[in-house]
Design a protein around this motif. Structure first.
Motif, mmCIF file in Angstrom:
data_model
loop_
_atom_site.group_PDB
_atom_site.id
_atom_site.type_symbol
_atom_site.label_atom_id
_atom_site.label_comp_id
_atom_site.label_asym_id
_atom_site.label_seq_id
_atom_site.Cartn_x
_atom_site.Cartn_y
_atom_site.Cartn_z
ATOM 1 N N VAL A 24 0.863 -1.170 0.000
ATOM 2 C CA VAL A 24 0.000 0.000 0.000
ATOM 3 C C VAL A 24 0.904 1.226 0.000
ATOM 4 C CG1 VAL A 24 -1.800 1.304 1.217
ATOM 5 C CG2 VAL A 24 -1.783 -1.193 1.337
ATOM 6 N N CYS A 25 0.673 2.142 -0.921
ATOM 7 C CA CYS A 25 1.414 3.400 -0.978
ATOM 8 C C CYS A 25 0.418 4.541 -0.776
ATOM 9 C CB CYS A 25 2.115 3.543 -2.332
ATOM 10 S SG CYS A 25 3.363 2.267 -2.650
ATOM 11 N N LEU A 26 0.818 5.535 -0.006
ATOM 12 C CA LEU A 26 -0.067 6.652 0.354
ATOM 13 C C LEU A 26 0.549 7.986 -0.003
ATOM 14 C CD1 LEU A 26 -0.753 5.533 4.024
ATOM 15 C CD2 LEU A 26 -2.433 5.490 2.206
ATOM 16 N N ALA A 27 -0.314 8.966 -0.237
ATOM 17 C CA ALA A 27 0.118 10.350 -0.443
ATOM 18 C C ALA A 27 -0.977 11.271 0.057
ATOM 19 C CB ALA A 27 0.406 10.618 -1.923
ATOM 20 N N PRO A 28 -0.607 12.456 0.506
ATOM 21 C CA PRO A 28 -1.630 13.433 0.885
ATOM 22 C C PRO A 28 -2.391 13.913 -0.345
ATOM 23 C CG PRO A 28 0.577 14.159 1.580
ATOM 24 C CD PRO A 28 0.747 12.936 0.748
ATOM 25 N N LEU A 29 -3.675 14.080 -0.184
ATOM 26 C CA LEU A 29 -4.526 14.602 -1.255
ATOM 27 C C LEU A 29 -4.332 16.124 -1.299
ATOM 28 C CD1 LEU A 29 -6.652 13.402 -3.206
ATOM 29 C CD2 LEU A 29 -8.373 14.020 -1.514
ATOM 30 N N PRO A 30 -4.027 16.676 -2.449
ATOM 31 C CA PRO A 30 -3.804 18.126 -2.518
ATOM 32 C C PRO A 30 -5.054 18.920 -2.138
ATOM 33 C CG PRO A 30 -3.123 17.042 -4.562
ATOM 34 C CD PRO A 30 -3.856 16.024 -3.738
ATOM 35 N N PRO A 134 11.433 -5.213 -6.438
ATOM 36 C CA PRO A 134 12.211 -4.185 -5.724
ATOM 37 C C PRO A 134 11.852 -2.754 -6.124
ATOM 38 C CG PRO A 134 13.669 -5.850 -6.691
ATOM 39 C CD PRO A 134 12.284 -6.115 -7.199
ATOM 40 N N VAL A 135 11.407 -2.553 -7.358
ATOM 41 C CA VAL A 135 11.127 -1.187 -7.812
ATOM 42 C C VAL A 135 9.645 -0.820 -7.746
ATOM 43 C CG1 VAL A 135 13.167 -1.080 -9.283
ATOM 44 C CG2 VAL A 135 11.006 -1.863 -10.251
ATOM 45 N N HIS A 136 8.786 -1.797 -7.487
ATOM 46 C CA HIS A 136 7.345 -1.523 -7.510
ATOM 47 C C HIS A 136 6.934 -0.371 -6.596
ATOM 48 C CE1 HIS A 136 3.056 -2.028 -6.628
ATOM 49 N NE2 HIS A 136 2.993 -2.271 -7.926
ATOM 50 N N PRO A 137 7.297 -0.372 -5.299
ATOM 51 C CA PRO A 137 6.884 0.757 -4.451
ATOM 52 C C PRO A 137 7.510 2.084 -4.886
ATOM 53 C CG PRO A 137 7.924 -0.981 -3.128
ATOM 54 C CD PRO A 137 7.974 -1.418 -4.547
ATOM 55 N N ILE A 138 8.714 2.036 -5.437
ATOM 56 C CA ILE A 138 9.367 3.262 -5.926
ATOM 57 C C ILE A 138 8.564 3.831 -7.094
ATOM 58 C CG2 ILE A 138 11.455 4.167 -7.033
ATOM 59 C CD1 ILE A 138 12.982 1.887 -5.464
ATOM 60 N N VAL A 139 8.138 2.959 -7.999
ATOM 61 C CA VAL A 139 7.349 3.374 -9.166
ATOM 62 C C VAL A 139 6.006 3.952 -8.725
ATOM 63 C CG1 VAL A 139 6.086 2.494 -11.173
ATOM 64 C CG2 VAL A 139 8.466 1.814 -10.812
ATOM 65 N N VAL A 140 5.294 3.238 -7.852
ATOM 66 C CA VAL A 140 3.962 3.702 -7.429
ATOM 67 C C VAL A 140 4.076 5.026 -6.671
ATOM 68 C CG1 VAL A 140 1.915 3.172 -6.050
ATOM 69 C CG2 VAL A 140 2.984 1.386 -7.443
ATOM 70 N N ASN A 141 5.066 5.144 -5.786
ATOM 71 C CA ASN A 141 5.233 6.413 -5.064
ATOM 72 C C ASN A 141 5.590 7.558 -6.006
ATOM 73 O OD1 ASN A 141 4.641 6.048 -2.233
ATOM 74 N ND2 ASN A 141 6.334 4.596 -2.215
ATOM 75 N N ALA A 142 6.382 7.299 -7.051
ATOM 76 C CA ALA A 142 6.699 8.337 -8.039
ATOM 77 C C ALA A 142 5.438 8.742 -8.803
ATOM 78 C CB ALA A 142 7.774 7.837 -9.001
ATOM 79 N N MET A 143 4.603 7.767 -9.135
ATOM 80 C CA MET A 143 3.341 8.067 -9.825
ATOM 81 C C MET A 143 2.430 8.912 -8.930
ATOM 82 S SD MET A 143 2.819 4.311 -11.572
ATOM 83 C CE MET A 143 1.079 4.495 -11.895
ATOM 84 N N LEU A 144 2.339 8.552 -7.652
ATOM 85 C CA LEU A 144 1.524 9.321 -6.706
ATOM 86 C C LEU A 144 2.056 10.747 -6.565
ATOM 87 C CD1 LEU A 144 0.831 6.722 -3.874
ATOM 88 C CD2 LEU A 144 -0.908 8.068 -5.074
ATOM 89 N N ARG A 145 3.372 10.868 -6.419
ATOM 90 C CA ARG A 145 3.984 12.190 -6.253
ATOM 91 C C ARG A 145 3.691 13.074 -7.470
ATOM 92 N NH1 ARG A 145 7.976 10.258 -4.090
ATOM 93 N NH2 ARG A 145 9.204 9.737 -5.917
#
Length: 155
Positions: A24-30, A134-145
């Protein structure tokens, strides 16, 4: 009175209840951003709005997977297949693995999350995801960002 333990639910786990991999990857909603999970899923998984290096990695994936007998992904691979409540689901059933990504928007805590569940099918799925893992969370977090910082974030 007996307390119930916390229980995390997601459309991703409805499709893949016992995943071989999950995160699960999270980001603040703008501020001022919309809360429609289908719109957010469309934004996050659109090749046009992904970080360039993620889109390039997807292109590299398309070129390399046939070498291990995995089919190329169709253009509409990341289309929303279901939406319920605060989540939109992208579910892909393939020869080498099943993949579920649920994009959830919590308007109260102002968070957007991507819940991923993967089920392997044989050695091809294990081999493929062994490289991706290994790169999946990095990719998803970059997409979220990128999506949450974008001026074209859903409103």
């Amino acid at each position: 009175m007996t307390e119930q333990p916390p229980c995390f639910r997601s459309l991703a786990f409805r499709e893949i209840p016992t995943p071989d991999y999950a995160d699960v990857c999270l980001a603040p909603l703008p501020d001022g951003a919309g809360t429609d999970p289908g719109e957010w899923a469309g934004q996050l998984f659109s090749l046009e709005s992904m970080p360039r290096w993620v889109a390039a990695a997807m292109g590299l994936r398309q070129a390399l997977v046939p070498l291990i007998g995995v089919p190329k992904a169709p253009r509409d691979t990341f289309k929303v297949t279901d939406q319920a409540g605060e989540e939109a689901l992208i579910f892909v059933r393939d020869k080498h693995l099943n993949f579920a990504a649920a994009v959830g928007v919590d308007p109260v805590s102002r968070l957007i999350r991507v819940t991923t569940a993967v089920e392997f099918k044989g050695w091809r799925g294990k081999l493929y995801f062994g490289v991706v893992r290994p790169v999946h969370p990095i990719v998803v977090n970059a997409m979220l960002r990128k999506a949450t910082l974008s001026k074209s974030a859903p409103s």
